[in-house]
Design an enzyme around this catalytic site. Sequence first.
Site, PDB file in Angstrom:
ATOM      1  CB  ALA A 175      -0.941  -0.001   1.199  1.00 18.47           C
ATOM      2  CG  ASP A 176       3.329   2.190   3.262  1.00 20.05           C
ATOM      3  OD1 ASP A 176       3.432   3.238   3.917  1.00 20.05           O
ATOM      4  OD2 ASP A 176       2.773   1.167   3.699  1.00 20.05           O
ATOM      5  CG  MET A 177       6.106  -0.458  -2.086  1.00 23.64           C
ATOM      6  SD  MET A 177       7.720   0.358  -2.106  1.00 23.64           S
ATOM      7  CE  MET A 177       7.605   1.346  -0.625  1.00 23.64           C
TER       8      MET A 177
END
Length: 400
Positions: A175-177
Site C-alpha cells: 500500500a505504501d509503495m
Amino acid sequence: MTFTSKHFDPAATGPLTGIRVLDLSRLMAGNMLSLQLADFGADVVKIEPPEGDPLRAWKDDGHSLFWKTYARNKRSVMLNLRQAPAMAALWKLVETADVFIENYRPGTLEKMGLAPEKLLERNPNLIVVRISGFGQTGPYAQYPGFGTLIEAMSGFADRTGFPDREPVLPPLALADMVAGIYGASSTMMALYARQAGTARGQVIDLSLLEPMFSVLGPEAAIHAVTGKVKQRAGSASNTASPRNVYRCKDGKYLALSGSTPAVARRIFEIIGRADMNDDPRFASNSDRVKHRALVDEAIGAWFATRDSHEALETMRQAGATVGPIYNIADAMADPHFAQREIIVSAEDETFGALPMHDIVPKMSGTPGVWRLPAPELGQHNAEVLREAGLDANAIAEAAP
C-alpha cells in the site's frame, strides 16, 4: 552474477535539478515518493527528529538496508521541532522549497503550527503533500494509517489467497509503495501546473486507501451490475483462464497465462489436448473461467510430467506466455536482470558495493542520476541550513 556498478557523483544533474523537496515523512510511502523525485535530480532534504526516521530501524542482521535503498540521493537534516530554533530553521527551509511532504496523523501538522494555509502564506508556490492512511477528511481520518490496515480494508487482502483459507496480506509494504508512486505522479502534475501558470502552490491529500483501492480495477462496477463479490482463487483468476501456477516434475513452479483466445488455443495444442479447442466448455474465455478446474487439471497434468526447464522451453518455443516463479536469489542469478540493469551495484562505504534496484523508469533524454548515498542522521545539517541563509550561530542553535 556481475551487476553494473553505479558510482555517486554529487555534481550530477537530472531533469528535476533545481527542485527542492522537504520530506518530513517517516517509513515507506513518503520515502518512496521522495525517492522517485530524488532519483531524477530533485534535492530531497529529509527533515528527521533526533531519533531519526524509523525506517533506519528496519534492519536485517543489524544492517539498515531499507534505509540505504530508499534514502539514496537524499540529504539529512536533524531538527527537534519541539524547540523554537529548530522550528525557525524549518520555516527558512520552507521559503526555499518547492515541495513539502508529511505523513503525520491528520491535524498534527496544524497543532505544530504548520497548517497548509500557513505554509502557503509563507511560500505561495509550495506543493504540500499530505500522506495519511484514510485521508484528511472522513469518518476514518483519525484512525492509524499503517499499510496493513489499508491492504485489509481496501479489499485487496480479501482477493488474495485460496478460497478455503484466510485472506492473505502482502509480505511487503505494498500500500505504501502504490501510494508513493501515485504521490510522485501527482506532485509532478502540480509542479507542471505551477510551471504552466495554471496554478501556484496547492495541497495534495494523498491517502493510502484510495490508491490501493484503485488496484482492484472495476470490482465496484462488477458488484453493482452483477451483485456478486469475487472470491479468492489462489493463483488462478476470476477473469481469465488458463491462468495459474503449475508444479513441475522437479518440484519447481511455473506461472502461465492464456488470457487471449489465440494463446489459450496454443496452450491446449502444446499439452496434447487440441480436442479442448472444439469443446464448447472451453470455447470462450468466460467458458474457460466457468470450467477453470477442468482447464487447470489438464494443464497441471502436463506440467507434472516434465522438469521445469523442459516445460519452460517447450512452452516458450510454441509462443505460450509462461515464466518461472523466482525468489530473490533466482532474480539475482538471471542475466536479464543484470543486462537490463534491473539490479545494479551501488558503491557503499560499509560493504564496498550493494545491489539494489536501478532508477525507474529508463529515460533516453532525461535519465535519473546517482548523486548521493543514503545519509547519516543529520549529516547535512550545516550544509543545508547555510544554503537557507542561517548563520553559524543560528545553525548551532537549530541543530546542535
